[in-house]
Motif scaffolding. Structure first.
Motif, PDB file in Angstrom:
ATOM      1  N   GLU A  24      12.018   7.223   9.544  1.00  0.00           N
ATOM      2  CA  GLU A  24      11.427   7.185   8.198  1.00  0.00           C
ATOM      3  C   GLU A  24      10.017   7.761   8.231  1.00  0.00           C
ATOM      4  OE1 GLU A  24      12.993   6.382   5.488  1.00  0.00           O
ATOM      5  OE2 GLU A  24      14.815   5.673   6.457  1.00  0.00           O
ATOM      6  N   THR A  25       9.946   9.067   8.469  1.00  0.00           N
ATOM      7  CA  THR A  25       8.650   9.715   8.677  1.00  0.00           C
ATOM      8  C   THR A  25       7.775   9.735   7.435  1.00  0.00           C
ATOM      9  OG1 THR A  25       9.653  11.877   8.265  1.00  0.00           O
ATOM     10  CG2 THR A  25       9.505  11.149  10.561  1.00  0.00           C
ATOM     11  N   GLU A  26       8.380   9.830   6.263  1.00  0.00           N
ATOM     12  CA  GLU A  26       7.569   9.884   5.038  1.00  0.00           C
ATOM     13  C   GLU A  26       6.799   8.584   4.839  1.00  0.00           C
ATOM     14  OE1 GLU A  26       8.189  10.549   0.294  1.00  0.00           O
ATOM     15  OE2 GLU A  26       9.479  11.650   1.668  1.00  0.00           O
ATOM     16  N   GLU A  27       7.471   7.450   4.968  1.00  0.00           N
ATOM     17  CA  GLU A  27       6.785   6.163   4.806  1.00  0.00           C
ATOM     18  C   GLU A  27       5.766   5.947   5.923  1.00  0.00           C
ATOM     19  OE1 GLU A  27       7.630   1.426   4.111  1.00  0.00           O
ATOM     20  OE2 GLU A  27       9.299   2.826   3.975  1.00  0.00           O
ATOM     21  N   LEU A  28       6.135   6.302   7.144  1.00  0.00           N
ATOM     22  CA  LEU A  28       5.201   6.156   8.267  1.00  0.00           C
ATOM     23  C   LEU A  28       3.954   6.998   8.067  1.00  0.00           C
ATOM     24  CD1 LEU A  28       7.407   6.166  11.465  1.00  0.00           C
ATOM     25  CD2 LEU A  28       5.884   4.349  10.692  1.00  0.00           C
ATOM     26  N   SER A  29       4.132   8.242   7.643  1.00  0.00           N
ATOM     27  CA  SER A  29       2.961   9.111   7.492  1.00  0.00           C
ATOM     28  C   SER A  29       2.028   8.573   6.413  1.00  0.00           C
ATOM     29  CB  SER A  29       3.382  10.553   7.191  1.00  0.00           C
ATOM     30  OG  SER A  29       4.021  10.643   5.942  1.00  0.00           O
ATOM     31  N   GLY A  30       2.578   7.927   5.405  1.00  0.00           N
ATOM     32  CA  GLY A  30       1.731   7.310   4.389  1.00  0.00           C
ATOM     33  C   GLY A  30       0.847   6.227   4.968  1.00  0.00           C
ATOM     34  N   HIS A  31       1.396   5.434   5.874  1.00  0.00           N
ATOM     35  CA  HIS A  31       0.605   4.384   6.515  1.00  0.00           C
ATOM     36  C   HIS A  31      -0.446   4.975   7.447  1.00  0.00           C
ATOM     37  CE1 HIS A  31       2.643   0.803   5.069  1.00  0.00           C
ATOM     38  NE2 HIS A  31       3.791   1.445   5.224  1.00  0.00           N
ATOM     39  N   VAL A  32      -0.062   5.994   8.197  1.00  0.00           N
ATOM     40  CA  VAL A  32      -1.012   6.639   9.108  1.00  0.00           C
ATOM     41  C   VAL A  32      -2.115   7.324   8.305  1.00  0.00           C
ATOM     42  CG1 VAL A  32      -1.297   8.432  10.875  1.00  0.00           C
ATOM     43  CG2 VAL A  32       0.661   6.863  10.976  1.00  0.00           C
ATOM     44  N   ASP A  33      -1.729   8.007   7.227  1.00  0.00           N
ATOM     45  CA  ASP A  33      -2.739   8.654   6.368  1.00  0.00           C
ATOM     46  C   ASP A  33      -3.693   7.630   5.760  1.00  0.00           C
ATOM     47  OD1 ASP A  33      -1.614  11.113   6.907  1.00  0.00           O
ATOM     48  OD2 ASP A  33      -0.539  11.247   4.989  1.00  0.00           O
ATOM     49  N   GLY A  35      -4.834   5.155   7.273  1.00  0.00           N
ATOM     50  CA  GLY A  35      -5.721   4.649   8.309  1.00  0.00           C
ATOM     51  C   GLY A  35      -5.097   3.691   9.298  1.00  0.00           C
ATOM     52  N   ARG A  36      -3.794   3.454   9.185  1.00  0.00           N
ATOM     53  CA  ARG A  36      -3.143   2.592  10.176  1.00  0.00           C
ATOM     54  C   ARG A  36      -3.109   3.333  11.507  1.00  0.00           C
ATOM     55  NH1 ARG A  36      -3.233   0.687   5.563  1.00  0.00           N
ATOM     56  NH2 ARG A  36      -1.955  -1.028   4.878  1.00  0.00           N
TER      57      ARG A  36
END
Length: 52
Positions: A24-33, A35-36
């Motif tokens: 689930e790269t889209e949801e993950l990238s949102g969290h990383v973006d 600041g996670r």
């Protein structure tokens, strides 16, 4: 160490690992973006990039 983390933080970490394993790269990238930390590790030492 996970002993220092509260239940909410641990649950979040497990959810992020589950998302990584499921691709689930889209949801993950949102969290990383947001600041996670992408280098957060689970109890096996896996990061979001190495979750199995």
């Amino acid at each position: 160490m996970t002993d220092d983390l509260d239940a909410e933080t641990l649950a979040f970490a497990h959810r992020m690992s589950d998302l990584a394993r499921a691709g689930e790269t889209e949801e993950l990238s949102g969290h990383v973006d947001a600041g996670r930390p992408a280098n957060m590790t689970n109890d096996k030492g896996d990061t979001l990039l190495t979750s199995r």
